[in-house]
Design an enzyme around this catalytic site. Structure first.
Site, mmCIF file in Angstrom:
data_model
loop_
_atom_site.group_PDB
_atom_site.id
_atom_site.type_symbol
_atom_site.label_atom_id
_atom_site.label_comp_id
_atom_site.label_asym_id
_atom_site.label_seq_id
_atom_site.Cartn_x
_atom_site.Cartn_y
_atom_site.Cartn_z
ATOM 1 N N ASP A 78 15.634 -3.892 -0.321
ATOM 2 C CA ASP A 78 15.165 -5.002 0.537
ATOM 3 C C ASP A 78 14.425 -6.134 -0.197
ATOM 4 O O ASP A 78 13.425 -6.652 0.320
ATOM 5 C CB ASP A 78 14.268 -4.449 1.658
ATOM 6 C CG ASP A 78 14.995 -3.455 2.555
ATOM 7 O OD1 ASP A 78 16.200 -3.256 2.364
ATOM 8 O OD2 ASP A 78 14.335 -2.875 3.435
ATOM 9 N N GLU B 182 17.395 -4.946 4.868
ATOM 10 C CA GLU B 182 17.027 -4.581 6.244
ATOM 11 C C GLU B 182 17.398 -5.742 7.160
ATOM 12 O O GLU B 182 17.075 -6.895 6.856
ATOM 13 C CB GLU B 182 15.527 -4.286 6.348
ATOM 14 C CG GLU B 182 15.128 -3.879 7.776
ATOM 15 C CD GLU B 182 13.649 -3.508 7.921
ATOM 16 O OE1 GLU B 182 12.949 -3.358 6.909
ATOM 17 O OE2 GLU B 182 13.210 -3.377 9.082
ATOM 18 N N LYS C 124 21.067 -2.246 6.379
ATOM 19 C CA LYS C 124 20.451 -1.128 7.090
ATOM 20 C C LYS C 124 19.599 -1.638 8.254
ATOM 21 O O LYS C 124 18.800 -2.560 8.075
ATOM 22 C CB LYS C 124 19.608 -0.281 6.118
ATOM 23 C CG LYS C 124 18.435 -0.993 5.463
ATOM 24 C CD LYS C 124 17.864 -0.099 4.387
ATOM 25 C CE LYS C 124 16.471 -0.386 3.935
ATOM 26 N NZ LYS C 124 15.467 -0.900 4.818
ATOM 27 N N LYS D 11 14.304 1.587 8.434
ATOM 28 C CA LYS D 11 13.483 1.549 7.226
ATOM 29 C C LYS D 11 14.137 2.373 6.116
ATOM 30 O O LYS D 11 14.111 1.985 4.959
ATOM 31 C CB LYS D 11 12.070 2.062 7.525
ATOM 32 C CG LYS D 11 11.342 1.288 8.634
ATOM 33 C CD LYS D 11 11.277 -0.201 8.376
ATOM 34 C CE LYS D 11 10.489 -0.926 9.464
ATOM 35 N NZ LYS D 11 10.696 -2.389 9.403
ATOM 36 N N VAL E 188 10.865 -3.231 -2.034
ATOM 37 C CA VAL E 188 9.721 -3.385 -1.140
ATOM 38 C C VAL E 188 10.031 -2.852 0.255
ATOM 39 O O VAL E 188 11.184 -2.839 0.660
ATOM 40 C CB VAL E 188 9.320 -4.872 -1.055
ATOM 41 C CG1 VAL E 188 8.878 -5.374 -2.413
ATOM 42 C CG2 VAL E 188 10.435 -5.754 -0.500
ATOM 43 N N THR E 189 8.976 -2.456 0.964
ATOM 44 C CA THR E 189 7.637 -2.231 0.469
ATOM 45 C C THR E 189 7.463 -0.751 0.138
ATOM 46 O O THR E 189 8.130 0.093 0.721
ATOM 47 C CB THR E 189 6.554 -2.661 1.494
ATOM 48 O OG1 THR E 189 6.689 -1.856 2.685
ATOM 49 C CG2 THR E 189 6.676 -4.130 1.852
ATOM 50 N N CYS F 39 9.826 0.919 3.450
ATOM 51 C CA CYS F 39 11.246 1.211 3.232
ATOM 52 C C CYS F 39 11.506 2.021 1.967
ATOM 53 O O CYS F 39 12.441 2.837 1.934
ATOM 54 C CB CYS F 39 12.048 -0.085 3.245
ATOM 55 S SG CYS F 39 12.103 -0.797 4.907
ATOM 56 N N GLN G 104 1.559 17.213 -5.699
ATOM 57 C CA GLN G 104 2.066 18.558 -5.380
ATOM 58 C C GLN G 104 3.299 18.909 -6.228
ATOM 59 O O GLN G 104 4.300 19.428 -5.723
ATOM 60 C CB GLN G 104 2.403 18.673 -3.891
ATOM 61 C CG GLN G 104 1.217 18.333 -2.977
ATOM 62 C CD GLN G 104 1.552 18.556 -1.526
ATOM 63 O OE1 GLN G 104 1.841 19.682 -1.111
ATOM 64 N NE2 GLN G 104 1.501 17.498 -0.742
HETATM 65 N N1 TIU Z 1 11.631 -3.220 3.721
HETATM 66 C C1 TIU Z 1 10.550 -2.816 4.353
HETATM 67 O O1 TIU Z 1 9.688 -2.165 3.775
HETATM 68 N N2 TIU Z 1 10.381 -3.220 5.668
HETATM 69 C C2 TIU Z 1 9.175 -3.489 6.254
HETATM 70 O O2 TIU Z 1 9.104 -3.834 7.420
HETATM 71 N N3 TIU Z 1 8.060 -3.366 5.453
HETATM 72 C C3 TIU Z 1 6.782 -3.695 5.778
HETATM 73 O O3 TIU Z 1 5.889 -3.392 4.983
HETATM 74 N N4 TIU Z 1 6.534 -4.334 6.911
#
Ligand code: TIU
Length: 229
Positions: free
Chosen positions: A24, A72, A129, A132, A157-158, A162, A202
């Site tokens: 993303d 996304e 996609k 997430k 990210v993030t 995701c 872990q």
């Molecule tokens: N790609 C992804 O992480 N989608 C999000 O909505 N991330 C946020 O941190 N909002």
């Protein structure tokens, strides 16, 4: 096999069975006026990932490693958008509304596309996609099977949203994930740090955490000579 320094212990890269998965890196998350900003985030927090990702992408391409990108987003008619996701956040604008980069998080709009620095080239799968996780309602499992992949180097990210969701999905599908600290980013530095710690904790409950210089060095390393029998 090539050894990469990582937490909680070295990652043994199997070059023919590993792919780079970039999650993303879209204008909607990284540039002002997109989905990330709409949610109230400081999008400049993600900028530090771009330069290391650019170098890693060049190294992966030069090494002939499969590179896959995700985005996304939703269909223009919103038929793949759950109402629960559409209304979450209770903002004045939401997914599908007009923004400075077109309709927010909609396939085909300028904001939905991958940033120019990391733009896919011919032959690199781009996985759209709606959720997430990159496995949910996508062709990613088919790609994994077709290419015989057992390892993913996960970036993007993030970190805690995701990237984490995808790593958890991959982990439950029997894959080994190496997540790169300098090539992943969050709007919240404390979430980034904690999300990475959660992966490696872990004994590597979800995978490994490394960095791009380690992977780039491994990709440039000469192949191990065949054993002489
Ligand atoms: N790609 C992804 O992480 N989608 C999000 O909505 N991330 C946020 O941190 N909002």
């Amino acid at each position: 096999m090539v050894t990469i320094s990582a937490k909680p212990y070295d990652f043994e890269l199997q070059p023919g069975k590993a792919a780079l998965l970039i999650i993303d890196m879209q204008r909607d998350f990284i540039e002002p006026g997109g989905f990330g900003a709409m949610l109230g985030n400081d999008v400049t927090q993600l900028e530090r990932t771009i330069a290391p990702l650019k170098a890693l992408l060049a190294a992966a391409r030069a090494a002939g490693m499969l590179v896959m990108h995700t985005r996304e987003g939703h269909k223009p008619d919103l038929s793949d958008l759950h109402e629960a996701k559409r209304v979450r956040g209770k903002g004045s604008t939401t997914i599908g509304d007009e923004g400075p980069m077109g309709r927010i998080l909609i396939i085909g709009e300028p904001g939905h596309d991958i940033i120019p620095d990391l733009y896919p080239i011919a032959g690199e799968p781009v996985i759209d996609k709606p959720g997430k996780g990159a496995f949910y309602a996508t062709e990613l499992q088919d790609l994994v099977d077709q290419h015989g992949l057992t390892q993913l180097i996960v970036c993007g990210v993030t970190t805690e949203v995701c990237v984490h969701t995808t790593v958890r999905e991959a982990n439950d599908r029997g894959m080994e994930c190496l997540v790169l600290s300098d090539c992943t980013g969050s709007y919240f530095s404390e979430f980034h740090e904690t999300a990475l710690r959660m992966i490696a904790a872990q004994g590597g409950i979800f995978g490994w955490v490394g960095d791009s210089p380690g992977v780039i060095a491994a990709l440039a390393a000469p192949a191990e000579p065949e054993a002489i029998s």
